[in-house]
Design a protein around this motif. Structure first.
Motif, mmCIF file in Angstrom:
data_model
loop_
_atom_site.group_PDB
_atom_site.id
_atom_site.type_symbol
_atom_site.label_atom_id
_atom_site.label_comp_id
_atom_site.label_asym_id
_atom_site.label_seq_id
_atom_site.Cartn_x
_atom_site.Cartn_y
_atom_site.Cartn_z
ATOM 1 N N GLY A 103 0.820 -1.189 0.000
ATOM 2 C CA GLY A 103 0.000 0.000 0.000
ATOM 3 C C GLY A 103 0.861 1.248 0.000
ATOM 4 O O GLY A 103 2.073 1.204 0.182
ATOM 5 N N SER A 116 -4.427 -1.905 -0.362
ATOM 6 C CA SER A 116 -4.513 -0.453 -0.546
ATOM 7 C C SER A 116 -4.093 -0.091 -1.970
ATOM 8 O O SER A 116 -4.640 -0.627 -2.932
ATOM 9 C CB SER A 116 -3.674 0.251 0.518
ATOM 10 O OG SER A 116 -4.054 1.610 0.645
ATOM 11 N N SER A 135 -10.017 -2.171 0.880
ATOM 12 C CA SER A 135 -8.588 -2.414 1.101
ATOM 13 C C SER A 135 -7.803 -1.134 1.294
ATOM 14 O O SER A 135 -6.694 -1.163 1.837
ATOM 15 C CB SER A 135 -8.008 -3.198 -0.084
ATOM 16 O OG SER A 135 -6.653 -3.527 0.124
ATOM 17 N N SER A 136 -8.377 0.007 0.856
ATOM 18 C CA SER A 136 -7.643 1.280 0.930
ATOM 19 C C SER A 136 -8.368 2.328 1.764
ATOM 20 O O SER A 136 -8.059 3.521 1.656
ATOM 21 C CB SER A 136 -7.424 1.826 -0.490
ATOM 22 O OG SER A 136 -8.654 2.034 -1.155
ATOM 23 N N ASP A 158 -8.368 -0.231 5.618
ATOM 24 C CA ASP A 158 -7.121 -0.357 4.856
ATOM 25 C C ASP A 158 -6.259 -1.504 5.378
ATOM 26 O O ASP A 158 -6.024 -1.622 6.579
ATOM 27 C CB ASP A 158 -6.344 0.958 4.950
ATOM 28 C CG ASP A 158 -5.112 0.990 4.065
ATOM 29 O OD1 ASP A 158 -4.134 0.295 4.388
ATOM 30 O OD2 ASP A 158 -5.130 1.709 3.052
ATOM 31 N N THR A 214 2.127 -3.020 5.766
ATOM 32 C CA THR A 214 1.720 -2.381 4.519
ATOM 33 C C THR A 214 2.030 -3.230 3.291
ATOM 34 O O THR A 214 1.561 -2.923 2.196
ATOM 35 C CB THR A 214 2.399 -1.007 4.372
ATOM 36 O OG1 THR A 214 3.810 -1.157 4.534
ATOM 37 C CG2 THR A 214 1.869 -0.033 5.406
#
Length: 623
Positions: free
Chosen positions: A115, A157, A360-361, A436, A443
């Protein structure tokens, strides 16, 4: 996220008097019907991580890909490597990659792309483009072909935008993904590219145009609410993302309300894409984190600065199933039937690809815009009205009243209600609140690639968060993964990594490729991780890849410049000094990369690491 307040305050939380049923609004609403006899909404993969199972569909896809596609993919990659190798590789490298030792001896490779907003999406696209065997420049550089040889491709993300758009667009070459396919340019119904010059949240410099656009997005989700399903700011965010990362939008029709703009395109429908039917693309996975209302006595592990505890379930969305392999749950539901209340009434269309991308983000929960109950009128909550998400949430509240719902998270009717009451923290929640995938600090989406049932032995980790003050990576994601693996007491295996970002930076591990797990034992089960981070500009160039996460638009020239620089990141290795004294790419890097990719297979077959592979590991391994 780019501040929304300036372009939304014109709404003043007013209720529009007219609702236009656009094409997108009609296509976005899920539908309900009677389930076929024998429908089962829950598959228990198992809580014992050593005996967990994949779905029959996933297992079929992976098996077919391994027998029909991967032998040729690995052989093509091997040819690229050997044609560029400055010194001879050990014979076992060619023997493994060419398939001489059988399909079972081939590496089991997964790729995770992190992300970090549009910066991360572009960085990941640049790395994947460098690994794409269809790219002649990549093939000539000796790294092309690994994308085709990967079994899995996971994203979260910004990385989820890359992974899902690539898959649903029928796996085009990466420049066509970013800038649009030739078919779209010719006016055909094809993917129009990411349209990066148009900002993801402020598509016009005219505040009134932007406000009207965002209002339109709210209208597009109202049909979902009218059909009896929960909606939140994630739906609005997803409808904006859809204009960039789902089929159906071009720069020319961006504001056209007669176009569906990706509404109706679902994650499960990727099963019908031609390259997916031909097993020609890696199996795509998108992940999201979960928010959980815990009793005060619950023990959680949260790293400083992270919002979601590391031990919260991580949910994955794939073409066939949605759920979690985490041992607290170990269960899945059919992605095509997300939102179904029971095995008698089946819902279809809840798995809109834009909603999955938005889930997801979704970082809006980090702005303290809600508490555990529904958000109410923004005029009554000054902090909410002044937040970037406040005006949109206020409009949702006015138009679509709901109770007991977090409007700052992605709401998913809980298919696992009542399951595993002793371990599953959401067992009593009717709605899962998803956010997220990097809010727990991981990440880079490594977790789905660590699932033992998938058997991956090598992972390429593409890491592009804004960890440092200058928006580069500092290794925090790998540190968080290591901490989570330890917290879950052996559910997953992961190689040792440095304990602090300071160690990563001091050893320049983010500024050049690094191998982790070179000396991990077979008994540990840990994969070898090839770490490619956005940690510094390559070869002494001025940095172009470290833009802020809040930068949500790139001119075509800016995007191309980023992709060009990322190609050098992927192909430089550990730079040396050229004849002119300037930094130069390591000519052995393609060979070293191949040595890493086959190393777990080498060990399994009993070969001794030697020759250039031995010297490569001395230079590229961290231990």
């Amino acid at each position: 996220m780019r501040v929304l307040a300036a372009c939304c305050l014109v709404w003043l939380c007013a209720v529009p008097s007219v609702f236009a049923q656009t094409v997108a609004a009609q296509a976005y609403a899920p539908t309900s019907q009677s389930c076929p006899p024998g429908t089962n909404l829950v598959r228990e993969a198992g809580q014992d991580v050593y005996s967990q199972t994949l779905s029959d569909d996933e297992q079929c896809y992976i098996s077919a890909r391994q027998s029909l596609v991967l032998p040729q993919a690995w052989a093509a990659y091997s040819l690229n490597v050997h044609q560029t190798a400055p010194v001879a590789l050990p014979p076992y490298v060619a023997a493994i990659l060419s398939g001489l030792l059988g399909n079972d001896a081939l590496p089991n490779l997964g790729i995770a792309t992190s992300g970090g907003g549009l910066r991360a999406a572009l960085f990941g696209a640049g790395i994947l483009g460098a690994l794409d065997g269809r790219n002649q420049t990549s093939a000539q550089a000796g790294v092309g072909g690994l994308l085709q040889a990967a079994q899995y491709l996971a994203g979260l993300s910004g990385g989820s935008w890359l992974v899902s758009s690539l898959s649903q667009a029928d796996f085009p070459m990466l420049p066509d993904l970013v800038f649009g396919t030739p078919q779209a340019a010719a006016g055909e119904d094809a993917f129009g590219g990411w349209i990066t010059p148009i900002d993801l949240l402020q598509p016009s410099p005219d505040a009134n145009v932007t406000a009207a656009f965002l209002e339109l997005l709210v209208f597009e989700i109202r049909s979902k609410w009218a059909a009896g399903f929960p909606v939140s700011i994630t739906d609005v965010w997803g409808r904006s993302l859809s204009r960039h990362f789902v089929n159906g939008t071009t720069a020319a029709n961006f504001f056209d309300t007669s176009v569906a703009h990706g509404a109706g395109i679902t994650l499960s429908a990727i099963a019908n894409v031609s390259t997916f039917r031909a097993y020609a693309q890696p199996f795509p996975i998108v992940i999201a984190d979960s928010l959980v209302d815990r009793p005060n006595s619950s023990v959680v592990v949260t790293e400083a600065g992270d919002i979601v505890p590391l031990v919260n379930p991580i949910y994955e969305f794939n073409v066939y199933e949605t759920g979690s392999f985490d041992p607290v749950l170990g269960a899945f539901t059919p992605t095509r039937l997300l939102g179904s209340p029971n095995s008698s009434i089946c819902v279809e269309g809840y798995d809109q690809l834009s909603f999955i991308q938005g889930a997801s983000s979704n970082l809006f929960n980090g702005q303290n815009t809600s508490v555990r109950t529904s958000l109410h009128h923004c005029s009554r909550r000054p902090a909410l009205a002044n937040s970037s998400a406040g005006p949109i949430i206020g409009l949702i509240e006015e138009l679509m009243p709901q109770t007991g719902l977090r409007l700052d998270a992605a709401p998913l009717p809980n298919p696992f209600f009542g399951l595993s009451p002793d371990t599953f923290v959401d067992t009593n929640s009717t709605i899962l609140a998803l956010v997220d995938g990097g809010e727990d600090g991981e990440t880079t989406p490594l977790q789905p690639l660590l699932v033992r049932a998938r058997g991956l032995d090598t992972i390429i980790a593409i890491d592009s968060p804004a960890d440092t003050a200058d928006n580069f990576a500092d290794g925090s994601s790998l540190i968080a993964t290591q901490a989570r693996v330890q917290a879950l007491n052996g559910a997953y295996a992961f190689p040792p990594v440095p304990r602090t970002p300071a160690e990563f930076l001091a050893q320049n591990l983010t500024a050049r490729p690094t191998f982790f797990g070179c000396n991990s034992s077979a008994a540990s089960g840990a994969p070898l991780v090839i770490y490619l981070a956005n940690g510094a500009a390559p070869l002494g160039q001025p940095p172009l890849t470290n833009n802020p996460t809040a930068k949500l638009s790139y001119t075509a020239d800016e995007a191309q410049a980023v992709l060009n620089q990322v190609f050098d990141v992927a192909t430089q290795g550990i730079p040396g000094e050229g004849a002119d004294g300037a930094p130069a790419k390591d000519p052995e890097w393609p060979s070293c990369l191949a040595c890493a990719v086959v190393d777990r297979a080498r060990r399994k077959l009993g070969f001794v690491r030697d020759g250039v592979c031995a010297s490569c590991f001395e230079r590229y391994c961290w231990s």
